[in-house]
Write a protein that holds these residues in place. Sequence first.
Motif, PDB file in Angstrom:
ATOM      1  N   ILE A 131      51.543 128.841  18.405  1.00 40.69           N
ATOM      2  CA  ILE A 131      49.970 128.532  18.148  1.00 40.69           C
ATOM      3  C   ILE A 131      49.805 127.047  17.817  1.00 40.69           C
ATOM      4  N   ARG A 132      51.106 126.497  16.938  1.00 46.05           N
ATOM      5  CA  ARG A 132      51.005 125.234  16.803  1.00 46.05           C
ATOM      6  C   ARG A 132      51.426 124.153  17.840  1.00 46.05           C
ATOM      7  N   PHE A 133      52.514 124.747  18.700  1.00 47.84           N
ATOM      8  CA  PHE A 133      53.051 123.601  19.740  1.00 47.84           C
ATOM      9  C   PHE A 133      52.150 123.567  20.927  1.00 47.84           C
ATOM     10  N   GLU A 134      51.538 124.751  21.418  1.00 48.60           N
ATOM     11  CA  GLU A 134      50.941 124.726  22.468  1.00 48.60           C
ATOM     12  C   GLU A 134      49.459 125.588  22.383  1.00 48.60           C
ATOM     13  N   PRO A 135      48.775 124.819  21.649  1.00 45.87           N
ATOM     14  CA  PRO A 135      47.081 125.455  21.294  1.00 45.87           C
ATOM     15  C   PRO A 135      46.416 125.794  22.559  1.00 45.87           C
ATOM     16  N   ILE A 136      45.782 127.038  22.831  1.00 43.70           N
ATOM     17  CA  ILE A 136      45.279 126.967  23.940  1.00 43.70           C
ATOM     18  C   ILE A 136      43.750 126.708  23.814  1.00 43.70           C
ATOM     19  N   THR A 137      43.379 126.592  22.615  1.00 46.22           N
ATOM     20  CA  THR A 137      42.064 125.755  22.287  1.00 46.22           C
ATOM     21  C   THR A 137      42.483 124.318  22.017  1.00 46.22           C
ATOM     22  N   PRO A 138      42.713 123.439  22.924  1.00 45.43           N
ATOM     23  CA  PRO A 138      43.049 122.375  22.578  1.00 45.43           C
ATOM     24  C   PRO A 138      42.096 121.194  22.057  1.00 45.43           C
ATOM     25  N   PHE A 139      40.905 121.541  22.156  1.00 44.83           N
ATOM     26  CA  PHE A 139      39.741 120.764  21.723  1.00 44.83           C
ATOM     27  C   PHE A 139      38.825 121.691  21.243  1.00 44.83           C
ATOM     28  N   THR A 140      38.205 121.381  20.206  1.00 46.30           N
ATOM     29  CA  THR A 140      37.005 122.279  19.339  1.00 46.30           C
ATOM     30  C   THR A 140      35.837 121.275  19.355  1.00 46.30           C
ATOM     31  N   ALA A 141      34.676 121.522  19.805  1.00 49.96           N
ATOM     32  CA  ALA A 141      33.601 120.555  20.053  1.00 49.96           C
ATOM     33  C   ALA A 141      32.710 120.861  18.735  1.00 49.96           C
ATOM     34  N   ARG A 142      31.821 119.456  18.429  1.00 47.67           N
ATOM     35  CA  ARG A 142      31.167 119.400  17.249  1.00 47.67           C
ATOM     36  C   ARG A 142      30.152 118.499  17.926  1.00 47.67           C
ATOM     37  N   ILE A 143      28.678 118.318  17.356  1.00 51.14           N
ATOM     38  CA  ILE A 143      27.766 117.427  17.519  1.00 51.14           C
ATOM     39  C   ILE A 143      27.426 117.115  15.896  1.00 51.14           C
ATOM     40  N   THR A 144      27.060 115.871  15.751  1.00 48.12           N
ATOM     41  CA  THR A 144      26.734 115.375  14.206  1.00 48.12           C
ATOM     42  C   THR A 144      25.128 115.735  14.395  1.00 48.12           C
ATOM     43  N   VAL A 145      24.486 116.073  13.277  1.00 48.78           N
ATOM     44  CA  VAL A 145      23.498 116.535  13.096  1.00 48.78           C
ATOM     45  C   VAL A 145      22.357 115.450  12.059  1.00 48.78           C
ATOM     46  N   THR A 146      23.590 114.682  11.674  1.00 47.53           N
ATOM     47  CA  THR A 146      22.990 113.419  10.858  1.00 47.53           C
ATOM     48  C   THR A 146      23.940 112.357  10.996  1.00 47.53           C
ATOM     49  N   GLU A 147      23.708 111.177  10.543  1.00 51.72           N
ATOM     50  CA  GLU A 147      24.732 110.019  10.595  1.00 51.72           C
ATOM     51  C   GLU A 147      25.867 110.411   9.812  1.00 51.72           C
ATOM     52  N   ILE A 148      27.038 110.251  10.309  1.00 53.41           N
ATOM     53  CA  ILE A 148      28.240 110.164   9.319  1.00 53.41           C
ATOM     54  C   ILE A 148      29.025 109.239   9.290  1.00 53.41           C
ATOM     55  N   GLU A 149      29.631 108.813   8.481  1.00 50.18           N
ATOM     56  CA  GLU A 149      30.502 107.721   8.106  1.00 50.18           C
ATOM     57  C   GLU A 149      31.874 108.529   8.030  1.00 50.18           C
ATOM     58  N   HIS A 150      32.989 107.890   8.544  1.00 48.64           N
ATOM     59  CA  HIS A 150      34.245 108.493   8.421  1.00 48.64           C
ATOM     60  C   HIS A 150      35.201 107.279   8.600  1.00 48.64           C
ATOM     61  N   ARG A 151      36.225 107.049   7.649  1.00 47.88           N
ATOM     62  CA  ARG A 151      37.310 106.219   7.815  1.00 47.88           C
ATOM     63  C   ARG A 151      36.718 104.888   8.396  1.00 47.88           C
ATOM     64  N   GLY A 152      35.587 104.302   7.850  1.00 49.74           N
ATOM     65  CA  GLY A 152      35.230 103.152   8.313  1.00 49.74           C
ATOM     66  C   GLY A 152      34.349 102.997   9.664  1.00 49.74           C
ATOM     67  N   VAL A 153      33.954 104.013  10.075  1.00 47.01           N
ATOM     68  CA  VAL A 153      33.478 104.310  11.518  1.00 47.01           C
ATOM     69  C   VAL A 153      32.089 104.958  11.210  1.00 47.01           C
ATOM     70  N   THR A 154      30.989 104.327  11.807  1.00 44.09           N
ATOM     71  CA  THR A 154      29.876 105.128  11.666  1.00 44.09           C
ATOM     72  C   THR A 154      29.486 105.989  13.049  1.00 44.09           C
ATOM     73  N   PHE A 155      29.057 107.329  12.860  1.00 42.89           N
ATOM     74  CA  PHE A 155      28.950 108.117  13.963  1.00 42.89           C
ATOM     75  C   PHE A 155      27.312 108.453  13.838  1.00 42.89           C
ATOM     76  N   PRO A 156      26.509 108.147  14.756  1.00 44.55           N
ATOM     77  CA  PRO A 156      25.038 108.490  14.740  1.00 44.55           C
ATOM     78  C   PRO A 156      24.958 109.932  14.794  1.00 44.55           C
ATOM     79  N   ALA A 157      23.664 110.170  14.441  1.00 39.33           N
ATOM     80  CA  ALA A 157      23.241 111.582  14.812  1.00 39.33           C
ATOM     81  C   ALA A 157      23.138 112.136  16.147  1.00 39.33           C
ATOM     82  N   GLY A 158      23.808 113.052  16.596  1.00 37.92           N
ATOM     83  CA  GLY A 158      23.894 113.361  18.107  1.00 37.92           C
ATOM     84  C   GLY A 158      25.149 112.946  18.904  1.00 37.92           C
ATOM     85  N   SER A 159      26.382 112.426  17.915  1.00 40.38           N
ATOM     86  CA  SER A 159      27.337 112.025  18.310  1.00 40.38           C
ATOM     87  C   SER A 159      28.279 113.392  18.997  1.00 40.38           C
ATOM     88  N   ILE A 160      28.955 113.484  20.252  1.00 38.55           N
ATOM     89  CA  ILE A 160      29.579 114.356  20.269  1.00 38.55           C
ATOM     90  C   ILE A 160      31.256 114.182  19.920  1.00 38.55           C
TER      91      ILE A 160
END
Length: 400
Positions: A285-314
């Motif tokens: 499960i750790r080494f070969e995840p069969i769900t390598p990518f899980t998706a999200r969309i931002t519903v509002t602007e988010i700042e994380h580690r000095g980067v701005t992700f506008p609302a609607g960012s995938i």
Amino acid sequence: MPLVAELDLPTFDHTDPALSGSGYRAAMAGLSGYDGWLAAGPFGSIVLDRESGEFFLRTKDAVFPGLTIGQLFGIDDGPLHQEIVNNIININGDDHRRLRNLVNPALTPRAVDRYRLVMREFLAQLLSAVPAGGRCDFVEAFAKPYPSLTIAAVMGAPLADAPRLHHWSNWIQRQFDATSLMSERELIEQAVTEFYDYADRLIANRRRTPGDDLISALIQAVHEGDRLNDAELRDLVLNILVGGVDTSQSQLAHAVRLLAERPGQWELLRSDPVTYAPRVVEETIRFEPITPFTARITVTEIEHRGVTFPAGSILLISAWHANREPPDEFDITAQRSGRVLTFGAGIHYCVGANLARAEMQEGIAFLAQRVESIELDGEPDYGTPSGIYGLESLPVRLGF
Ligand code: HEM
């Protein structure tokens, strides 16, 4: 603070059909992003480390983009629309908490233990069908039939329906695949309609004659005086079917591939299956995840580690990267410390994780006890990492 679109990021296209097997692994390993945690994909950003991955999976300010995908593809009425709107992955806040409070008790480690015996019976049946010389395609012989037989038993459905359940699960799952949505929507709609009809009959049947199965448990589930209504039950049953077939199939096939490629690890497993089968499962499960990518969309602007992700960012959260620990090896003796993201994190953490683990533990322990050796008998045929990263075929020779 820079906008994510202004960053100079390495690019990676997880939908590239050429990505599979060792090419996929090399491409993933070679990806080092902005300050090591961010890359750019065709639909948005790819999050490459555990801490940031967990942040985006857990924040209330980002959701699974299922409703957005539905709107983009003009799915605004009909059975598939109804299914998308009622899919637990697209429900958040109090409504989601309520559903999880009602369903979680039916899928605890203890609750799923009751299916272990029947899992062993399925494995014995499947092994008895392998030709005497031990040559088989592990996917066709075990990985594919085993989870749909298990899910039939879990639901209290007739075992003869397992192939139909596999078919519906496989088709309904294609709602997460853009190419299928464009070209095969009618077939996806048909699978939803047929399964809804099937589930209605199964639920009505279980109301009349309750059994020791998940649907009967969900019918009886009560949390703070609250119960599931028939429509909610039907959607949950569908979510469990769709979530629980291709996933377990693919993760088990990779586990066996990893062992067949590493005779030393296989021997170790055989020396003590009770200890090592659960470790094989966790390490796969750790080494070969069969769900390598899980998706999200931002519903509002988010700042994380000095980067701005506008609302609607995938965002695609890479469990593959989050799960890495140096040295980058599959090793069932290693003591691992970090959390893995293969089952997600936060409120949508996989509701079937305990069932998937039990299925895989039983499958690996059974093989270790009944089979002396597993060798590759040809090249594995890899799927692509867009969606579920499975194996199309895994030719093996089992030694008895
Ligand atoms: C190795 C096997 C499996 C893997 C790797 C896996 C992976 C995942 C992941 C990553 C998520 C979270 C998605 C997100 O947050 O966007 C998830 C959710 C879910 N999974 Fe699994 N899964 C597996 C097996 C199963 C099984 C066996 C079932 C059914 C019993 C199942 C049913 C579900 C459901 C219903 C959800 C949605 C939960 C919610 O929204 O609250 N999964 N799974």
